[in-house]
Enzyme design. Sequence first.
Site, short mmCIF file in Angstrom:
data_model
loop_
_atom_site.label_atom_id
_atom_site.label_comp_id
_atom_site.label_asym_id
_atom_site.label_seq_id
_atom_site.Cartn_x
_atom_site.Cartn_y
_atom_site.Cartn_z
N SER A 153 -10.75 5.23 2.15
CA SER A 153 -9.78 4.14 1.91
C SER A 153 -8.59 4.24 2.85
O SER A 153 -7.92 3.25 3.12
CB SER A 153 -9.32 4.13 0.45
OG SER A 153 -8.69 5.33 0.11
N ARG A 156 -6.47 20.03 22.38
CA ARG A 156 -5.13 19.93 22.97
C ARG A 156 -4.77 18.45 23.01
O ARG A 156 -5.57 17.64 23.49
CB ARG A 156 -5.10 20.50 24.39
CG ARG A 156 -5.09 22.01 24.43
CD ARG A 156 -5.12 22.52 25.84
NE ARG A 156 -5.06 23.97 25.88
CZ ARG A 156 -6.09 24.78 25.65
NH1 ARG A 156 -7.27 24.29 25.35
NH2 ARG A 156 -5.95 26.09 25.70
N ASP A 177 0.83 -1.20 0.00
CA ASP A 177 0.00 0.00 0.00
C ASP A 177 0.87 1.26 0.00
O ASP A 177 0.51 2.27 -0.61
CB ASP A 177 -0.92 0.00 1.23
CG ASP A 177 -2.07 -0.97 1.07
OD1 ASP A 177 -2.43 -1.29 -0.08
OD2 ASP A 177 -2.62 -1.42 2.10
N GLY A 178 2.01 1.17 0.70
CA GLY A 178 2.93 2.31 0.72
C GLY A 178 3.41 2.64 -0.69
O GLY A 178 3.57 3.81 -1.04
N GLU A 183 -4.49 9.99 4.25
CA GLU A 183 -4.83 10.93 5.31
C GLU A 183 -3.88 12.11 5.38
O GLU A 183 -2.78 12.08 4.82
CB GLU A 183 -4.88 10.26 6.70
CG GLU A 183 -3.56 9.99 7.37
CD GLU A 183 -2.78 8.85 6.79
OE1 GLU A 183 -1.75 9.12 6.15
OE2 GLU A 183 -3.18 7.70 6.95
N ALA A 203 -5.83 2.68 7.68
CA ALA A 203 -4.41 2.94 7.93
C ALA A 203 -4.22 3.65 9.28
O ALA A 203 -4.68 3.14 10.30
CB ALA A 203 -3.83 3.73 6.75
N TYR A 204 -3.60 4.81 9.28
CA TYR A 204 -3.33 5.54 10.53
C TYR A 204 -4.61 5.72 11.35
O TYR A 204 -4.65 5.54 12.57
CB TYR A 204 -2.72 6.91 10.19
CG TYR A 204 -1.95 7.55 11.30
CD1 TYR A 204 -2.54 7.81 12.53
CD2 TYR A 204 -0.62 7.92 11.14
CE1 TYR A 204 -1.83 8.40 13.56
CE2 TYR A 204 0.10 8.50 12.16
CZ TYR A 204 -0.51 8.74 13.37
OH TYR A 204 0.20 9.32 14.39
N ASP A 262 -1.91 15.24 21.17
CA ASP A 262 -0.78 14.92 20.29
C ASP A 262 -1.03 15.32 18.84
O ASP A 262 -0.09 15.63 18.12
CB ASP A 262 -0.49 13.40 20.34
CG ASP A 262 0.24 13.01 21.60
OD1 ASP A 262 0.47 13.90 22.46
OD2 ASP A 262 0.58 11.82 21.75
P1 NAP Z 1 5.25 2.90 6.67
O1 NAP Z 1 5.37 3.40 8.07
O2 NAP Z 1 6.44 2.28 6.02
O3 NAP Z 1 4.02 1.86 6.55
C1 NAP Z 1 2.87 1.99 7.23
C2 NAP Z 1 1.98 0.76 7.06
O4 NAP Z 1 0.67 1.24 6.67
C3 NAP Z 1 2.42 -0.26 6.01
O5 NAP Z 1 2.25 -1.55 6.55
C4 NAP Z 1 1.43 -0.02 4.87
O6 NAP Z 1 1.14 -1.18 4.12
C5 NAP Z 1 0.19 0.38 5.65
N1 NAP Z 1 -0.82 1.10 4.87
C6 NAP Z 1 -0.67 2.12 4.01
N2 NAP Z 1 -1.86 2.49 3.52
C7 NAP Z 1 -2.78 1.67 4.08
C8 NAP Z 1 -4.19 1.56 3.98
N3 NAP Z 1 -4.90 2.38 3.19
N4 NAP Z 1 -4.83 0.61 4.73
C9 NAP Z 1 -4.13 -0.21 5.53
N5 NAP Z 1 -2.79 -0.15 5.68
C10 NAP Z 1 -2.13 0.78 4.96
O7 NAP Z 1 4.78 4.15 5.79
P2 NAP Z 1 4.45 4.23 4.25
O8 NAP Z 1 4.56 2.89 3.60
O9 NAP Z 1 5.20 5.40 3.68
O10 NAP Z 1 2.90 4.62 4.34
C11 NAP Z 1 2.46 5.83 4.87
C12 NAP Z 1 1.20 5.52 5.59
O11 NAP Z 1 1.55 4.84 6.78
C13 NAP Z 1 0.42 6.72 6.05
O12 NAP Z 1 -0.47 7.16 5.05
C14 NAP Z 1 -0.29 6.20 7.29
O13 NAP Z 1 -1.60 5.79 7.00
C15 NAP Z 1 0.49 4.98 7.68
N6 NAP Z 1 1.01 5.17 9.04
C16 NAP Z 1 0.39 4.51 10.04
C17 NAP Z 1 0.79 4.69 11.32
C18 NAP Z 1 0.06 3.95 12.39
O14 NAP Z 1 -0.79 3.12 12.08
N7 NAP Z 1 0.37 4.24 13.66
C19 NAP Z 1 1.84 5.54 11.64
C20 NAP Z 1 2.47 6.21 10.59
C21 NAP Z 1 2.03 6.02 9.28
P3 NAP Z 1 2.19 -1.89 3.16
O15 NAP Z 1 3.09 -2.68 4.06
O16 NAP Z 1 1.33 -2.76 2.29
O17 NAP Z 1 2.92 -0.84 2.39
#
Ligand code: NAP
Length: 267
Positions: A162, A152, A45-46, A127, A166-167, A154
Site C-alpha cells: 500500500s 552506494r 493519507d498522511g 515504507e 507513495a515514496y 542517496d
Molecule cells: P508529506 O510530505 O506532507 O506528504 C507526502 C504526500 O504523500 C502527501 O501528498 C500524502 O497524501 C502522500 N501519501 C502518503 N501516503 C501515500 C500512499 N500510500 N500513496 C500515495 N500517496 C501517499 O508527508 P506525510 O503526510 O507526513 O506523509 C509521509 C509520507 O510521505 C511517507 O510515508 C512517504 O511515502 C511520503 N513521502 C514521499 C516523498 C516523495 O514522493 N518524494 C518524499 C517524502 C515523503 P495526502 O496529501 O493525502 O496526505
Amino acid sequence: MRYYVLDRGDPLSVELTQQFHKLAEQRGFVLDAESPEIVVSIGGDGTMLHAFHTFIDRIPDLAFVGVHTGHLGFYADWKADELTELIDHMSGEGEHSGMKPRLVKYPLVQLEIHKKSGTSSYIALNEFTLKGVDGTVVAQIDINDVTFEMFRGDGICVSTPSGSTAYNKSVGGAMVHPSIDALQIAEIASINNRIFRTLGSPLLLPKHHHCDIFSRKEQRLLLTIDHVNISIDDLVSVRCQVAEQQVSFARYRPFPFWNRVRDAFLG
Ligand code: NAP
C-alpha cells in the site's frame, strides 16, 4: 460501537470531526481513545499514517476508515460530503441496515534497527527509508543472510504494497497490489559505474524472506518510518521483512485498488 477520530487539524477536517461526533452520538457510538474498534482518519493519507502510529500497539484489534478533505487518497477514500452515508454504513442504519463491513487486510513492513547502543523494532504502513545526511550512503544489502550487493547512493526505500504508491513510486518502484504479501526494495539514486555496481532495479521479497542493510562506513543517517524521522550515527544494521500482523481497513463499498491508482494518478 467504540470509535475514535483523528483529523489533520485544518478547518475543514476539524469541522468534519465535530460533525462526526454529533452523528455518532445520535447513533449511540461511544468515543473511546483507549480501545476503539474503528478509527476514523479525516484529512489525507498522511493523517492515516498518524492514526496508524497512534494505535500501533492495537493494530490487530481495530479497523481504520479514511475520509479525505483534500484529494483522493489511498487510505482516505470517503469524501467530505459523504459523512452521513459513512456513518449510516458504520451503524448499519437506513438503507445500509444489516450490512457488515468487509475488512480488507494490508501487509506491513517489520523493522529491527540494530545500533551500537541497542535494538528497536518498528512497523511501517508505507515504507522505511535509509538516507545519508552528509553524503553518499555506503551499505551492504544481504538477502536471506547471503550478501547481495554493496550499495552506494542517496538511499534505500523499503515499502509495503500500500506504500508502493507513495515514496516508492517517486523512486521508480512498481505499484504492488496490497493483496500480495511482499515488501519492495527500491534504490534512491544509486551510483553505478565500472567500480560500483548495484542491481539498479526494484525487487520484491515474499513474506518468508528477509533483507539486512548493514552500514558500511562511519556515517550519519536519516531513517524514516512513514512520517517519523530518526537521525542516527551508530547504525549497525536494519532487518526488514513482511510483518506477521496486518492492518485492517473497514470497506463499506468496493473501491478497487487499480481504480484508486487510475483516479489518483491519471485523473
Ligand atoms: P508529506 O510530505 O506532507 O506528504 C507526502 C504526500 O504523500 C502527501 O501528498 C500524502 O497524501 C502522500 N501519501 C502518503 N501516503 C501515500 C500512499 N500510500 N500513496 C500515495 N500517496 C501517499 O508527508 P506525510 O503526510 O507526513 O506523509 C509521509 C509520507 O510521505 C511517507 O510515508 C512517504 O511515502 C511520503 N513521502 C514521499 C516523498 C516523495 O514522493 N518524494 C518524499 C517524502 C515523503 P495526502 O496529501 O493525502 O496526505
